[in-house]
Design a protein around this motif. Sequence first.
Motif, PDB file in Angstrom:
ATOM      1  N   GLU A  21       0.826  -1.216   0.000  1.00  0.00           N
ATOM      2  CA  GLU A  21       0.000   0.000   0.000  1.00  0.00           C
ATOM      3  C   GLU A  21       0.854   1.258   0.000  1.00  0.00           C
ATOM      4  O   GLU A  21       0.535   2.240  -0.680  1.00  0.00           O
ATOM      5  N   ARG A  22       1.946   1.245   0.741  1.00  0.00           N
ATOM      6  CA  ARG A  22       2.827   2.416   0.783  1.00  0.00           C
ATOM      7  C   ARG A  22       3.471   2.668  -0.576  1.00  0.00           C
ATOM      8  O   ARG A  22       3.642   3.826  -0.981  1.00  0.00           O
ATOM      9  N   CYS A  23       3.834   1.598  -1.266  1.00  0.00           N
ATOM     10  CA  CYS A  23       4.433   1.753  -2.593  1.00  0.00           C
ATOM     11  C   CYS A  23       3.434   2.367  -3.568  1.00  0.00           C
ATOM     12  O   CYS A  23       3.768   3.288  -4.326  1.00  0.00           O
ATOM     13  N   VAL A  24       2.217   1.861  -3.551  1.00  0.00           N
ATOM     14  CA  VAL A  24       1.183   2.383  -4.452  1.00  0.00           C
ATOM     15  C   VAL A  24       0.872   3.837  -4.126  1.00  0.00           C
ATOM     16  O   VAL A  24       0.764   4.688  -5.020  1.00  0.00           O
ATOM     17  N   ASP A  25       0.758   4.144  -2.834  1.00  0.00           N
ATOM     18  CA  ASP A  25       0.471   5.523  -2.420  1.00  0.00           C
ATOM     19  C   ASP A  25       1.603   6.469  -2.822  1.00  0.00           C
ATOM     20  O   ASP A  25       1.364   7.655  -3.077  1.00  0.00           O
ATOM     21  N   ALA A  26       2.839   5.944  -2.875  1.00  0.00           N
ATOM     22  CA  ALA A  26       3.995   6.780  -3.224  1.00  0.00           C
ATOM     23  C   ALA A  26       4.180   6.913  -4.729  1.00  0.00           C
ATOM     24  O   ALA A  26       5.103   7.594  -5.174  1.00  0.00           O
ATOM     25  N   GLY A  27       3.325   6.243  -5.514  1.00  0.00           N
ATOM     26  CA  GLY A  27       3.380   6.447  -6.954  1.00  0.00           C
ATOM     27  C   GLY A  27       3.850   5.266  -7.778  1.00  0.00           C
ATOM     28  O   GLY A  27       3.957   5.371  -9.007  1.00  0.00           O
ATOM     29  N   ALA A  28       4.148   4.109  -7.129  1.00  0.00           N
ATOM     30  CA  ALA A  28       4.557   2.935  -7.902  1.00  0.00           C
ATOM     31  C   ALA A  28       3.396   2.462  -8.769  1.00  0.00           C
ATOM     32  O   ALA A  28       2.236   2.484  -8.345  1.00  0.00           O
ATOM     33  N   ASN A  29       3.694   2.024  -9.977  1.00  0.00           N
ATOM     34  CA  ASN A  29       2.656   1.560 -10.892  1.00  0.00           C
ATOM     35  C   ASN A  29       2.246   0.116 -10.641  1.00  0.00           C
ATOM     36  O   ASN A  29       1.113  -0.277 -10.936  1.00  0.00           O
ATOM     37  N   TYR A  30       3.173  -0.670 -10.108  1.00  0.00           N
ATOM     38  CA  TYR A  30       2.863  -2.074  -9.899  1.00  0.00           C
ATOM     39  C   TYR A  30       3.804  -2.643  -8.842  1.00  0.00           C
ATOM     40  O   TYR A  30       4.931  -2.174  -8.680  1.00  0.00           O
ATOM     41  N   PHE A  31       3.326  -3.662  -8.124  1.00  0.00           N
ATOM     42  CA  PHE A  31       4.123  -4.341  -7.102  1.00  0.00           C
ATOM     43  C   PHE A  31       4.213  -5.811  -7.475  1.00  0.00           C
ATOM     44  O   PHE A  31       3.190  -6.480  -7.665  1.00  0.00           O
ATOM     45  N   LEU A  32       5.434  -6.327  -7.579  1.00  0.00           N
ATOM     46  CA  LEU A  32       5.660  -7.716  -7.940  1.00  0.00           C
ATOM     47  C   LEU A  32       6.522  -8.361  -6.854  1.00  0.00           C
ATOM     48  O   LEU A  32       7.601  -7.863  -6.543  1.00  0.00           O
ATOM     49  N   ALA A  33       6.016  -9.448  -6.282  1.00  0.00           N
ATOM     50  CA  ALA A  33       6.727 -10.099  -5.181  1.00  0.00           C
ATOM     51  C   ALA A  33       7.821 -11.011  -5.709  1.00  0.00           C
ATOM     52  O   ALA A  33       7.688 -11.637  -6.759  1.00  0.00           O
ATOM     53  N   LYS A  34       8.918 -11.075  -4.965  1.00  0.00           N
ATOM     54  CA  LYS A  34       9.968 -12.053  -5.240  1.00  0.00           C
ATOM     55  C   LYS A  34       9.594 -13.374  -4.578  1.00  0.00           C
ATOM     56  O   LYS A  34       9.012 -13.367  -3.484  1.00  0.00           O
ATOM     57  N   PRO A  35       9.899 -14.520  -5.187  1.00  0.00           N
ATOM     58  CA  PRO A  35      10.519 -14.676  -6.505  1.00  0.00           C
ATOM     59  C   PRO A  35       9.489 -14.464  -7.610  1.00  0.00           C
ATOM     60  O   PRO A  35       8.310 -14.748  -7.433  1.00  0.00           O
ATOM     61  N   PHE A  36       9.944 -13.975  -8.744  1.00  0.00           N
ATOM     62  CA  PHE A  36       9.046 -13.689  -9.865  1.00  0.00           C
ATOM     63  C   PHE A  36       9.409 -14.590 -11.040  1.00  0.00           C
ATOM     64  O   PHE A  36      10.521 -15.105 -11.130  1.00  0.00           O
ATOM     65  N   SER A  37       8.461 -14.761 -11.932  1.00  0.00           N
ATOM     66  CA  SER A  37       8.677 -15.612 -13.096  1.00  0.00           C
ATOM     67  C   SER A  37       8.704 -14.770 -14.365  1.00  0.00           C
ATOM     68  O   SER A  37       8.299 -13.603 -14.367  1.00  0.00           O
ATOM     69  N   LYS A  38       9.172 -15.373 -15.440  1.00  0.00           N
ATOM     70  CA  LYS A  38       9.182 -14.723 -16.750  1.00  0.00           C
ATOM     71  C   LYS A  38       7.771 -14.340 -17.155  1.00  0.00           C
ATOM     72  O   LYS A  38       7.538 -13.252 -17.700  1.00  0.00           O
ATOM     73  N   GLN A  39       6.810 -15.206 -16.886  1.00  0.00           N
ATOM     74  CA  GLN A  39       5.420 -14.937 -17.242  1.00  0.00           C
ATOM     75  C   GLN A  39       4.870 -13.737 -16.468  1.00  0.00           C
ATOM     76  O   GLN A  39       4.116 -12.917 -17.010  1.00  0.00           O
ATOM     77  N   GLN A  40       5.265 -13.613 -15.197  1.00  0.00           N
ATOM     78  CA  GLN A  40       4.810 -12.472 -14.398  1.00  0.00           C
ATOM     79  C   GLN A  40       5.388 -11.166 -14.923  1.00  0.00           C
ATOM     80  O   GLN A  40       4.699 -10.142 -14.961  1.00  0.00           O
ATOM     81  N   LEU A  41       6.664 -11.187 -15.319  1.00  0.00           N
ATOM     82  CA  LEU A  41       7.268  -9.990 -15.885  1.00  0.00           C
ATOM     83  C   LEU A  41       6.548  -9.582 -17.167  1.00  0.00           C
ATOM     84  O   LEU A  41       6.226  -8.402 -17.365  1.00  0.00           O
ATOM     85  N   SER A  42       6.282 -10.553 -18.033  1.00  0.00           N
ATOM     86  CA  SER A  42       5.606 -10.258 -19.302  1.00  0.00           C
ATOM     87  C   SER A  42       4.222  -9.680 -19.057  1.00  0.00           C
ATOM     88  O   SER A  42       3.829  -8.685 -19.684  1.00  0.00           O
ATOM     89  N   ALA A  43       3.461 -10.301 -18.141  1.00  0.00           N
ATOM     90  CA  ALA A  43       2.105  -9.844 -17.861  1.00  0.00           C
ATOM     91  C   ALA A  43       2.100  -8.440 -17.266  1.00  0.00           C
ATOM     92  O   ALA A  43       1.245  -7.609 -17.611  1.00  0.00           O
ATOM     93  N   THR A  44       3.054  -8.156 -16.385  1.00  0.00           N
ATOM     94  CA  THR A  44       3.120  -6.833 -15.755  1.00  0.00           C
ATOM     95  C   THR A  44       3.444  -5.748 -16.780  1.00  0.00           C
ATOM     96  O   THR A  44       2.820  -4.686 -16.798  1.00  0.00           O
TER      97      THR A  44
END
Length: 333
Positions: free
Chosen positions: A93-116
């Motif tokens: 929530e703090r990231c979104v409120d500060a202006g981040a466009n998207y939050f992706l949790a580690k570990p991430f996959s190639k498919q998650q990067l593409s979708a984001t």
Amino acid sequence: MSHNKTVLICDDSRLVHRAIQKFFGEFIDVTLYFADNGKQALDCLAENDIDVMFLDLTMPVLDGFGVLQQLPVNQYPTRTIVLSADVQQQAIERCVDAGANYFLAKPFSKQQLSATLKKLGVVLNNKEQPVSLAVDQNSNKTPDESDYLYQFKEVANIALGKGAAIISDHCGEFITMPLPNVAMLGAGDLEMMISNQIQRPDSTPIAQRFVGGGIHGEALVCLYGQDITLFGNRLGFSTFNGKHSEVMTDIANLMVSSFLVSLSEQMNIPFSIRQPICLEEYMVRGCSETANNDLFTIEYSYQSENLDMACDVLFMMENESTRVIKRFMETLS
């Protein structure tokens, strides 16, 4: 966007740098920039028009929250994707409120990067030539793939973040968490570290054994602060017959088990833990004198943002455990 894409990867993990670099290596017209901390990222943003920034939260010098607070540094519309092991709901929530466009949790996959990237409207073209790389001043510092300690630090960081999220969800408090330290320590270093923690006048040391999949070890948890009882009450722990030590052991058990749950998920190893016990100095005095070999250790800390409560956790594992961890890291290479 049809022009050449510029991407900034801001993360102190060289493994993350390589993973995202490998992902973009499949596309053309992409220029990559690298930063190991928030200050380097801000300098890069001020000097270059960056289309997408991948931003870690927990970094030295300046963390991801600090970067978000100082944006923008130029007029170019940079999209920010936070990549973090800190998956506390309050962190998201703090990231979104500060202006981040998207939050992706580690570990991430190639498919998650593409979708984001697709959600953000970033169009990439399949490559017919190698990706263009900006100068990475730290390229010579990239560890060898066989450096299992460095690799396991990323695994421990993910477990630490998920553990913090579990604790935060239980108590409703934001938990600050620095990067874990993963190292081989000798008997002398361990004895000094343990002695420093136990001899703190405001510290309560608690030990807990654990075992699983050929890994044997012990966790030492040191709790300190004036709000430990209040913190325990928020977690649902209460004193029985006025015994404050029971709240302490319950908190320590949560600190250890929440970390091991995530570690178990990543390594596919079920862990079992024994009942935690409060330690007195005489119970550990000279305990490391019998150790002939270095021990595999994971050290981390949690601290409540608004309460006077913090804890230091030290995991110590035997030599056979090191071989199991090495074999696991080889499967990730």
